[in-house]
Design a protein around this motif. Structure first.
Motif, PDB file in Angstrom:
ATOM      1  N   THR A  11      10.249  51.476  49.270  1.00 41.85           N
ATOM      2  CA  THR A  11       8.805  51.699  49.371  1.00 41.85           C
ATOM      3  C   THR A  11       8.066  50.476  48.850  1.00 41.85           C
ATOM      4  OG1 THR A  11       8.301  52.560  47.149  1.00 41.85           O
ATOM      5  CG2 THR A  11       9.350  54.087  48.693  1.00 41.85           C
ATOM      6  N   ILE A  85       6.304  56.998  48.491  1.00 42.93           N
ATOM      7  CA  ILE A  85       7.471  57.628  49.130  1.00 42.93           C
ATOM      8  C   ILE A  85       7.046  58.359  50.399  1.00 42.93           C
ATOM      9  CG2 ILE A  85       9.204  59.448  48.845  1.00 42.93           C
ATOM     10  CD1 ILE A  85       9.265  58.613  45.832  1.00 42.93           C
ATOM     11  N   ALA A  88       6.373  55.812  53.070  1.00 47.77           N
ATOM     12  CA  ALA A  88       7.599  55.183  53.561  1.00 47.77           C
ATOM     13  C   ALA A  88       8.384  56.125  54.468  1.00 47.77           C
ATOM     14  CB  ALA A  88       8.460  54.742  52.380  1.00 47.77           C
TER      15      ALA A  88
END
Length: 289
Positions: A11, A85, A88
């Protein structure tokens, strides 16, 4: 019970260790200082029949990114990591479910990034420091089990603690938070084991002394389900009631025969209430996406 799929995710804020299981809409599950592995987690497992669950090791837990500065272990920084997160993974939105300190993260996530959440599930948690003003809390020095709980926590922080001893002490610690402690082996019968990040726990203990977002609950716009055991000794029921009263689009469910683990102590009702929440808010979820 199948194992969880492990993934190291790159990330914009570093590399994080995730464990994935289940089918359906994406759901983020984490805890502020637990270290997860491919055996999973009891709380997270309860959602895998309805959702694709992403069980996340936060910074300094498991094989996730380390902290370069102490503040990176804070609750707010953890929310920034969760957002990185989510991005990503390519999700515009996902659900969040948190138990105990994971629920506290859910409160902050809802306050700051409700637009990223289809919904929020907060179980056995609080929007402010819960020890000082509640003698029903096991972390209050007036509680009869306070000193033993402290001993157990400090011992479990030790990285050199043998696995057998760790399991034994973890079981004793858990029994202190069950309505029927004699059923502990029945409730925790699966091959699930996890660790504890001492650095995250130590930072949390300090941060908790100034934690109070109760006056910001009105900023949570995601549909929110608040659940708590009537006899919760870790985050007493009064704090869940306070959250439900402060969060605009929320519903509270109280489990009458549960302490801190209603998803195990009243497993069937927990599933029913979660399914009902999803059904009741289906149209709201569609509008948010």
């Amino acid at each position: 019970m199948g194992k969880w799929e492990r993934k190291l995710l790159h990330t914009t804020r570093g590399v994080f260790e995730l464990f994935i299981k289940g089918q359906g809409d994406p759901l983020c599950v984490t805890h502020h200082y637990s270290e997860f592995n491919q055996t999973g987690d009891y709380f997270a497992e309860s959602f895998t029949r309805t959702n694709q669950v992403f069980l996340i090791n936060l910074r300094e837990a498991g094989q996730s990114e380390k902290a370069n500065e102490p503040y990176q272990l804070s609750m707010l920084e953890s929310i920034f990591d969760l957002e990185a997160i989510r991005e990503a993974l390519g999700f515009l939105q996902w659900g969040f479910a948190g138990h105990s300190t994971g629920g506290m993260l859910g409160v902050l996530y809802g306050i700051h990034f409700s637009e990223s959440l289809t919904f929020n599930v907060i179980v056995g948690a609080a929007a402010r420091e819960y020890m000082t003003f509640s003698k029903d809390c096991i972390y209050n020095s007036a509680h009869p089990d306070f000193h033993r709980m402290q001993e157990l926590i400090e011992t479990l922080k030790r990285p050199d603690l043998p696995m057998g001893k760790r399991k034994e002490l973890s079981m004793e610690r858990t029994k202190l938070s069950l309505y029927f402690p004699e059923k502990c082996s029945e409730f925790f019968s699966l091959d699930i084991h996890k660790g504890m990040s001492a650095s995250r726990m130590n930072f949390f203990i300090r941060e908790l002394q100034v934690y109070d977002v109760s006056r910001k609950l009105e900023f949570i716009s995601a549909p929110t389900l608040v659940m708590c055991g009537r006899y919760d000794v870790q985050c007493p029921l009064m704090y869940s009631i306070e959250m439900a009263e402060g969060i605009p689009h929320s519903k509270i469910v109280v489990f009458e025969r549960s302490n801190h683990y209603p998803f195990l102590e009243e497993e069937e009702r927990f599933a029913v209430e979660y399914d009902l929440f999803l059904k009741e808010n289906h149209d709201a979820f569609e509008r948010r996406q």
